[in-house]
Motif scaffolding. Structure first.
Motif, PDB file in Angstrom:
ATOM      1  N   TYR A  43       0.843  -1.199   0.000  1.00 25.99           N
ATOM      2  CA  TYR A  43       0.000   0.000   0.000  1.00 25.99           C
ATOM      3  C   TYR A  43       0.877   1.247   0.000  1.00 25.99           C
ATOM      4  O   TYR A  43       1.756   1.392   0.859  1.00 25.99           O
ATOM      5  CB  TYR A  43      -0.898   0.035   1.243  1.00 25.99           C
ATOM      6  CG  TYR A  43      -2.094  -0.889   1.174  1.00 25.99           C
ATOM      7  CD1 TYR A  43      -3.370  -0.393   0.953  1.00 25.99           C
ATOM      8  CD2 TYR A  43      -1.940  -2.264   1.332  1.00 25.99           C
ATOM      9  CE1 TYR A  43      -4.462  -1.231   0.889  1.00 25.99           C
ATOM     10  CE2 TYR A  43      -3.016  -3.120   1.276  1.00 25.99           C
ATOM     11  CZ  TYR A  43      -4.289  -2.595   1.051  1.00 25.99           C
ATOM     12  OH  TYR A  43      -5.375  -3.436   0.987  1.00 25.99           O
ATOM     13  N   ASP A  44       0.615   2.166  -0.951  1.00 27.25           N
ATOM     14  CA  ASP A  44       1.268   3.467  -0.896  1.00 27.25           C
ATOM     15  C   ASP A  44       0.347   4.442  -0.154  1.00 27.25           C
ATOM     16  O   ASP A  44      -0.729   4.066   0.338  1.00 27.25           O
ATOM     17  CB  ASP A  44       1.627   3.974  -2.290  1.00 27.25           C
ATOM     18  CG  ASP A  44       0.406   4.141  -3.190  1.00 27.25           C
ATOM     19  OD1 ASP A  44      -0.737   4.105  -2.698  1.00 27.25           O
ATOM     20  OD2 ASP A  44       0.601   4.323  -4.413  1.00 27.25           O
ATOM     21  N   GLY A  45       0.751   5.710  -0.088  1.00 29.94           N
ATOM     22  CA  GLY A  45      -0.018   6.683   0.669  1.00 29.94           C
ATOM     23  C   GLY A  45      -1.435   6.844   0.157  1.00 29.94           C
ATOM     24  O   GLY A  45      -2.393   6.913   0.940  1.00 29.94           O
ATOM     25  N   ALA A  46      -1.599   6.910  -1.155  1.00 30.22           N
ATOM     26  CA  ALA A  46      -2.932   7.082  -1.732  1.00 30.22           C
ATOM     27  C   ALA A  46      -3.824   5.882  -1.435  1.00 30.22           C
ATOM     28  O   ALA A  46      -5.019   6.037  -1.143  1.00 30.22           O
ATOM     29  CB  ALA A  46      -2.823   7.307  -3.239  1.00 30.22           C
ATOM     30  N   ALA A  47      -3.258   4.684  -1.486  1.00 31.95           N
ATOM     31  CA  ALA A  47      -4.048   3.492  -1.213  1.00 31.95           C
ATOM     32  C   ALA A  47      -4.481   3.432   0.249  1.00 31.95           C
ATOM     33  O   ALA A  47      -5.602   3.020   0.561  1.00 31.95           O
ATOM     34  CB  ALA A  47      -3.248   2.244  -1.580  1.00 31.95           C
ATOM     35  N   LEU A  48      -3.608   3.857   1.157  1.00 28.73           N
ATOM     36  CA  LEU A  48      -3.976   3.892   2.570  1.00 28.73           C
ATOM     37  C   LEU A  48      -5.123   4.870   2.803  1.00 28.73           C
ATOM     38  O   LEU A  48      -6.111   4.546   3.481  1.00 28.73           O
ATOM     39  CB  LEU A  48      -2.772   4.283   3.421  1.00 28.73           C
ATOM     40  CG  LEU A  48      -1.629   3.271   3.505  1.00 28.73           C
ATOM     41  CD1 LEU A  48      -0.434   3.885   4.220  1.00 28.73           C
ATOM     42  CD2 LEU A  48      -2.078   2.008   4.236  1.00 28.73           C
ATOM     43  N   ALA A  49      -4.991   6.079   2.254  1.00 29.07           N
ATOM     44  CA  ALA A  49      -6.040   7.087   2.435  1.00 29.07           C
ATOM     45  C   ALA A  49      -7.347   6.631   1.806  1.00 29.07           C
ATOM     46  O   ALA A  49      -8.430   6.819   2.374  1.00 29.07           O
ATOM     47  CB  ALA A  49      -5.592   8.419   1.847  1.00 29.07           C
ATOM     48  N   GLY A  50      -7.262   6.027   0.620  1.00 32.83           N
ATOM     49  CA  GLY A  50      -8.468   5.540  -0.035  1.00 32.83           C
ATOM     50  C   GLY A  50      -9.149   4.444   0.773  1.00 32.83           C
ATOM     51  O   GLY A  50     -10.388   4.392   0.854  1.00 32.83           O
ATOM     52  N   THR A  51      -8.353   3.581   1.396  1.00 34.52           N
ATOM     53  CA  THR A  51      -8.925   2.523   2.231  1.00 34.52           C
ATOM     54  C   THR A  51      -9.651   3.117   3.428  1.00 34.52           C
ATOM     55  O   THR A  51     -10.759   2.680   3.787  1.00 34.52           O
ATOM     56  CB  THR A  51      -7.822   1.561   2.701  1.00 34.52           C
ATOM     57  OG1 THR A  51      -7.180   0.983   1.563  1.00 34.52           O
ATOM     58  CG2 THR A  51      -8.392   0.459   3.574  1.00 34.52           C
ATOM     59  N   VAL A  52      -9.059   4.132   4.055  1.00 39.28           N
ATOM     60  CA  VAL A  52      -9.712   4.790   5.191  1.00 39.28           C
ATOM     61  C   VAL A  52     -11.028   5.431   4.751  1.00 39.28           C
ATOM     62  O   VAL A  52     -12.054   5.308   5.438  1.00 39.28           O
ATOM     63  CB  VAL A  52      -8.772   5.834   5.820  1.00 39.28           C
ATOM     64  CG1 VAL A  52      -9.516   6.690   6.849  1.00 39.28           C
ATOM     65  CG2 VAL A  52      -7.576   5.161   6.471  1.00 39.28           C
TER      66      VAL A  52
END
Length: 538
Positions: A43-52
């Motif tokens: 997971y990169d930063g965008a994927a983490l934020a999108g998951t949240v």
């Protein structure tokens, strides 16, 4: 000139803030997230934020609203802070419960939390069903996460049932408002639910120390940072904030500290900094001796939560191929985060060094410490044991459902940790024992360190203090055997000890942070729960 944008410290903003930064980290998981089983392990930063964002939408679709409470009780994994961020982003209060074997204990914690929603792991739901335990009362909705384990209780939702709705409104709370609740280790019984704000959990010292550049001690962008911790613990909220702020090249989240998993993850990613709980490092000593190259790039080892033994430090530091590896140790407590800190090197833990070296540290930044007589409350002189009191702005707000218990541990601004300690030279503090587990005139922790050094095949040593008799050593041995001559040599010059009891490692009762549940072990091995301490401040 434009002002620098401050780094946020509210968990509801943290992942989205990181996704907007130019310099980001990439998270590597030991298995897919329970909340996104088909999402892979990178997971990169965008994927983490999108998951949240998507998790917040699911929680909102399930009826969670600002001001509500949601309990998250599931298998250990990095999706615990993601779920916490999703709930906090809505304006709800996440109450995090680590994997606990007893469904009755989980039900007791949920009862104190009084949630409107439960996010539960499928294994927890299955164990509760087998034990005949109803985790929540009627009217509290449940979302199941994780691989299927039998039939779900009637009315239970899954995240798939809730995806695809409108985005949840964002209502980030204030820095001093309740942000998250996690629980204590529970070494002496049912854990306490500790309520923290953004300030007390992340925004103030000592937690902020990790987001300041300190030589040897803080993360660099060139680092690969690995951690095997309890992802439900309050420590992880500060750790997540610091790692996303410092943005190492890679962030390795190990949810399962079993030797095969750790061996695979360290072989794949070769960390330069490694954090784990003290007893996990102790369990990994055999791996460090068998495959030292896995730890060869580590420049910084980190352990918090509890005391750590010299043999463990020596083994890990010697496995590193670095010229000058260091070990950062912090004594902490869920209610007040950091208490004392110290830095160890190969020289400080060399054979023959004092066994209490690794339980001695300096007060953490902005923390004031007193050592007082348990009866009179008077300050103790240097070298005399007493209760450890601390004053810090990072103290929690209360215990959920047990405010009276919280108030009983306060004396003005001073918080009673329930630990016994003594002042040492140069302003340092030496940890001795928990008051409830104390060994009058000696220290169980020190005896355990000595025995581990003298018994190379011991994987764990726990000394149980009993009123009216000698302390009982409980040993975990590599081959479940102890030679009588070896034991006589090990106890030479030590205070009187009872005959040792051998217990396999897997049979030792432990908390989610791998601390030994001493009272449970004592009842298991000796059939009694009597202790020399009062247990008044547990």
């Amino acid at each position: 000139m434009a002002l620098l944008r401050p780094s946020p410290y509210h968990i509801g903003r943290l992942f989205h803030w990181h996704a907007e930064r130019r310099r980001q980290t990439v998270v590597h998981l030991d298995r897919p997230l329970d909340v996104v089983p088909d999402g892979g392990t990178v997971y990169d930063g965008a994927a983490l934020a999108g998951t949240v964002t998507r998790l917040a939408g699911c929680l909102y679709a399930a009826g969670l609203r600002a001001g509500d409470r949601v309990v998250v009780a599931k298998d250990n994994h990095f999706d615990m802070p993601l779920l916490a961020a999703a709930a906090a982003r809505i304006g709800a209060l996440p109450v995090m419960i680590a994997p606990i074997a007893s469904a009755e204990t989980v039900r007791a914690l949920i009862g104190r939390a009084q949630p409107t929603l439960l996010v539960a792991g499928t294994r927890l739901l299955a164990s509760a069903r087998e034990a005949g335990v109803a985790l929540v009362p009627a009217g509290v909705r449940t979302i199941a996460v994780g691989s299927p384990v039998g039939d779900l209780p009637a009315g239970t939702l899954t995240l798939d049932d809730l995806r695809g709705g409108a985005p949840a409104p964002v209502r980030i709370g204030g820095a001093d408002e309740p942000m998250i609740s996690t629980h204590t280790s529970g070494t002496t019984g049912v854990p306490k639910l500790v309520l923290h704000s953004a300030n007390t959990a992340i925004g103030r010292f000592p937690a902020r120390m990790e987001r300041c550049f300190l030589p040897f001690l803080t993360t660099r962008h060139s680092d690969v940072t690995a951690a095997a911790v309890s992802f439900a613990h309050i420590r992880v909220m500060a750790w997540t904030a610091s790692q996303l702020k410092m943005a190492p090249r890679g962030l390795v989240a190990i949810s399962d500290p079993a030797l095969p998993v750790v061996e695979r993850m360290l072989a794949e990613h070769r960390p330069t900094t490694l954090e784990a709980m003290p007893n996990m490092f102790q369990r990994w000593e055999a791996l460090a001796e068998r495959r030292p190259e896995l730890f060869g790039r580590v420049r910084l080892f980190v352990s918090t939560f509890d005391a750590v033994h010299p043999r463990t430090l020596r083994t890990m530091l010697n496995a590193s191929g670095r010229r000058f590896p260091v070990w950062g140790w912090g004594l902490g407590q869920s209610e007040v985060t950091g208490i004392t800190v110290n830095l160890f090197t190969r020289r400080t833990v060399r054979p023959g060094a004092r066994p209490d070296r690794c339980t001695t540290g300096w007060p953490a930044a902005s923390v004031r410490i007193r050592v007082v007589d348990p009866v009179t409350g008077r300050r103790q002189p240097r070298g005399r044991r007493g209760l450890l009191l601390i004053a810090t702005r990072a103290r929690c707000l209360t215990y959920l459902g047990e405010d009276g218990r919280y108030r009983a541990k306060l004396d003005g601004r001073w918080w009673n940790t329930g630990d016994l300690a003594e002042r040492a030279a140069f302003g340092r503090i030496r940890l001795l024992d928990r008051e409830v587990d104390m060994l009058p005139g000696h220290s169980c922790l020190e005896l355990e360190s000595i025995l581990l050094d003298r018994l190379p095949t011991a994987t764990d040593v726990t000394v149980l203090a009993l009123p009216g008799g000698p302390p009982v050593p409980v040993l975990c041995m590599q081959d479940d055997r102890l030679d009588a001559r070896e034991w006589r040599e090990a106890v030479r010059g030590l205070p009187e000890l009872a005959a040792p009891r051998l217990v396999p490692w897997d049979d030792i009762p432990r908390t989610a942070t791998w601390k030994v549940r001493r009272l449970a072990l004592q009842e298991q091995v000796l059939g009694t729960s009597r202790t020399p301490g009062t247990g008044r401040w547990t």
